[in-house]
Design a protein around this motif. Structure first.
Motif, PDB file in Angstrom:
ATOM      1  N   ALA A   1      -0.811   1.517   8.001  1.00 16.77           N
ATOM      2  CA  ALA A   1      -1.266   2.435   7.427  1.00 16.77           C
ATOM      3  C   ALA A   1      -2.134   1.616   6.439  1.00 16.77           C
ATOM      4  CB  ALA A   1      -0.389   3.360   6.732  1.00 16.77           C
ATOM      5  N   ASP A   2      -3.441   2.469   5.746  1.00 18.79           N
ATOM      6  CA  ASP A   2      -4.073   1.708   4.792  1.00 18.79           C
ATOM      7  C   ASP A   2      -3.202   1.308   3.579  1.00 18.79           C
ATOM      8  OD1 ASP A   2      -6.237   1.834   6.469  1.00 18.79           O
ATOM      9  OD2 ASP A   2      -6.949   3.721   5.597  1.00 18.79           O
ATOM     10  N   LEU A   3      -3.560   0.183   3.008  1.00 22.14           N
ATOM     11  CA  LEU A   3      -2.845  -0.074   1.952  1.00 22.14           C
ATOM     12  C   LEU A   3      -3.540   0.850   0.526  1.00 22.14           C
ATOM     13  CD1 LEU A   3      -2.443  -3.906   1.784  1.00 22.14           C
ATOM     14  CD2 LEU A   3      -0.798  -1.978   2.492  1.00 22.14           C
ATOM     15  N   SER A   4      -2.719   1.306  -0.234  1.00 22.12           N
ATOM     16  CA  SER A   4      -3.050   2.149  -1.402  1.00 22.12           C
ATOM     17  C   SER A   4      -3.479   1.137  -2.417  1.00 22.12           C
ATOM     18  CB  SER A   4      -2.220   2.795  -1.885  1.00 22.12           C
ATOM     19  OG  SER A   4      -2.330   3.603  -3.092  1.00 22.12           O
ATOM     20  N   GLU A   5      -4.819   1.428  -2.853  1.00 24.56           N
ATOM     21  CA  GLU A   5      -5.182   0.662  -4.052  1.00 24.56           C
ATOM     22  C   GLU A   5      -4.577   0.759  -5.394  1.00 24.56           C
ATOM     23  OE1 GLU A   5      -7.565  -2.468  -5.603  1.00 24.56           O
ATOM     24  OE2 GLU A   5      -7.470  -1.866  -3.786  1.00 24.56           O
ATOM     25  N   THR A   6      -4.188   1.950  -5.673  1.00 29.14           N
ATOM     26  CA  THR A   6      -3.162   2.612  -6.714  1.00 29.14           C
ATOM     27  C   THR A   6      -2.010   1.548  -6.836  1.00 29.14           C
ATOM     28  OG1 THR A   6      -4.056   4.715  -6.417  1.00 29.14           O
ATOM     29  CG2 THR A   6      -2.047   4.406  -7.870  1.00 29.14           C
ATOM     30  N   VAL A   7      -1.351   1.659  -5.575  1.00 24.62           N
ATOM     31  CA  VAL A   7      -0.208   0.786  -5.466  1.00 24.62           C
ATOM     32  C   VAL A   7      -0.456  -0.765  -5.884  1.00 24.62           C
ATOM     33  CG1 VAL A   7       1.630  -0.141  -4.087  1.00 24.62           C
ATOM     34  CG2 VAL A   7       1.023   2.044  -3.876  1.00 24.62           C
TER      35      VAL A   7
ATOM     36  N   LEU B   1       7.487   2.178  -6.047  1.00 24.15           N
ATOM     37  CA  LEU B   1       6.183   2.453  -6.343  1.00 24.15           C
ATOM     38  C   LEU B   1       5.345   2.472  -4.715  1.00 24.15           C
ATOM     39  CD1 LEU B   1       3.459   2.261  -8.345  1.00 24.15           C
ATOM     40  CD2 LEU B   1       3.553  -0.083  -7.855  1.00 24.15           C
ATOM     41  N   ALA B   2       5.605   1.663  -3.569  1.00 23.84           N
ATOM     42  CA  ALA B   2       5.088   2.100  -2.520  1.00 23.84           C
ATOM     43  C   ALA B   2       5.527   3.229  -1.859  1.00 23.84           C
ATOM     44  CB  ALA B   2       5.399   0.938  -1.669  1.00 23.84           C
ATOM     45  N   GLU B   3       6.801   3.617  -2.075  1.00 24.91           N
ATOM     46  CA  GLU B   3       7.430   4.853  -1.434  1.00 24.91           C
ATOM     47  C   GLU B   3       6.694   6.049  -1.911  1.00 24.91           C
ATOM     48  OE1 GLU B   3      11.758   6.317  -0.783  1.00 24.91           O
ATOM     49  OE2 GLU B   3      11.533   4.952  -2.401  1.00 24.91           O
ATOM     50  N   ARG B   4       6.666   6.168  -3.220  1.00 24.56           N
ATOM     51  CA  ARG B   4       5.800   7.266  -3.899  1.00 24.56           C
ATOM     52  C   ARG B   4       4.483   7.409  -3.542  1.00 24.56           C
ATOM     53  NH1 ARG B   4       5.974   6.200  -9.511  1.00 24.56           N
ATOM     54  NH2 ARG B   4       7.158   4.189  -9.265  1.00 24.56           N
ATOM     55  N   HIS B   5       3.741   6.527  -2.682  1.00 21.34           N
ATOM     56  CA  HIS B   5       2.179   6.689  -2.358  1.00 21.34           C
ATOM     57  C   HIS B   5       2.214   6.852  -0.788  1.00 21.34           C
ATOM     58  CE1 HIS B   5       1.711   5.678  -6.556  1.00 21.34           C
ATOM     59  NE2 HIS B   5       0.622   6.221  -6.615  1.00 21.34           N
ATOM     60  N   HIS B   6       3.411   6.791  -0.237  1.00 23.72           N
ATOM     61  CA  HIS B   6       3.279   7.030   1.228  1.00 23.72           C
ATOM     62  C   HIS B   6       4.290   7.825   1.743  1.00 23.72           C
ATOM     63  CE1 HIS B   6       0.458   3.668   2.218  1.00 23.72           C
ATOM     64  NE2 HIS B   6       1.283   3.108   1.060  1.00 23.72           N
ATOM     65  N   GLY B   7       3.720   8.958   2.592  1.00 19.61           N
ATOM     66  CA  GLY B   7       4.619  10.222   3.091  1.00 19.61           C
ATOM     67  C   GLY B   7       5.265   9.478   4.331  1.00 19.61           C
ATOM     68  N   GLY B   8       5.698  10.482   5.230  1.00 14.74           N
ATOM     69  CA  GLY B   8       6.087  10.353   6.438  1.00 14.74           C
ATOM     70  C   GLY B   8       7.530  10.447   6.593  1.00 14.74           C
ATOM     71  N   GLY B   9       8.303  10.844   5.685  1.00 11.68           N
ATOM     72  CA  GLY B   9       9.671  10.763   5.831  1.00 11.68           C
ATOM     73  C   GLY B   9      10.508  10.154   4.507  1.00 11.68           C
TER      74      GLY B   9
END
Length: 201
Positions: free
Chosen positions: A6-12, A31-39
């Motif tokens: 997945a694309d990395l979040s610039e916010t993270v 921090l990463a978990e809050r910006h990526h869904g999927g379970g």
């Protein structure tokens, strides 16, 4: 696209970079978990990619020792194992909160349910958390993080809800407005079957 790709979040990347070298591994996972869904949780491979990207930017995560640090912190305990642990939640994913919290809570859960589940899972809140000062109850920061990680809830809205429930006599909150203030049920609002702790007695 699978989550490891997945694309990395610039916010993270920006938020992690702003936290500097004092950022704990568990905070990074959260921090990463809050910006990526999927379970529940976040894929460990995606975390490694974030670590490499942050290392290339000068920190605060060093890619060379990241996998070793993650491996040392990972636990398959379904319950709270301490403030430095990160939790296996299945399919190569890790979370900042235990699997049992994910299983018992979801987007339909009220804030009182979060506090009840955490209290039920943690035998001694005075000893279990490294923030919040001495005393019993769940630190507000842990409560807000749990809602953000499990449900994607907005932290400021959760803080406002904590204050509302305090004013309504459902929660007792130490050091009002402090981000790590200990949150407890009042005697009148404590759910049946949830025993009082220490200075709640």
């Amino acid at each position: 696209m699978s989550e490891p790709d997945a694309d990395l979040s610039e916010t993270v990347l920006e938020e992690a970079g702003n936290r500097g070298p004092t950022m704990r591994l568990r905070d990074f996972v959260s921090l990463a978990e809050r910006h990526h869904g999927g379970g529940p949780g976040v894929d460990a491979g995606l975390l490694a990619r974030y670590a490499r990207a942050l290392d290339e930017r000068g920190g605060p995560v060093e890619a060379a020792d990241f996998e070793g640090r993650l491996s040392a912190a990972r636990t398959d305990s379904p319950s709270w194992a301490g403030p430095d642990a990160v939790y296996e939640v299945g399919e190569g994913r890790v979370s900042a909160v235990p699997r049992a919290w994910h299983e018992r809570l979801d987007g339909e859960s009220a804030l009182v349910d979060y506090l009840a589940v955490i209290r039920d899972d943690v035998a001694d809140t005075n000893a279990a958390f490294d923030v919040g000062g001495a005393g019993y109850g769940v630190p507000a920061s842990v409560l807000t993080e749990a809602t953000a990680v499990v449900d994607g809830a907005d932290v400021e809205r959760t803080r406002a809800a904590i204050d509302r429930l305090r004013r309504e006599g459902v929660f007792a909150v130490d050091a009002d407005q402090h981000p790590h203030a200990r949150v407890r049920f009042t005697d009148e609002a404590r759910p049946d079957g949830l025993a009082p702790e220490g200075d709640e007695e």
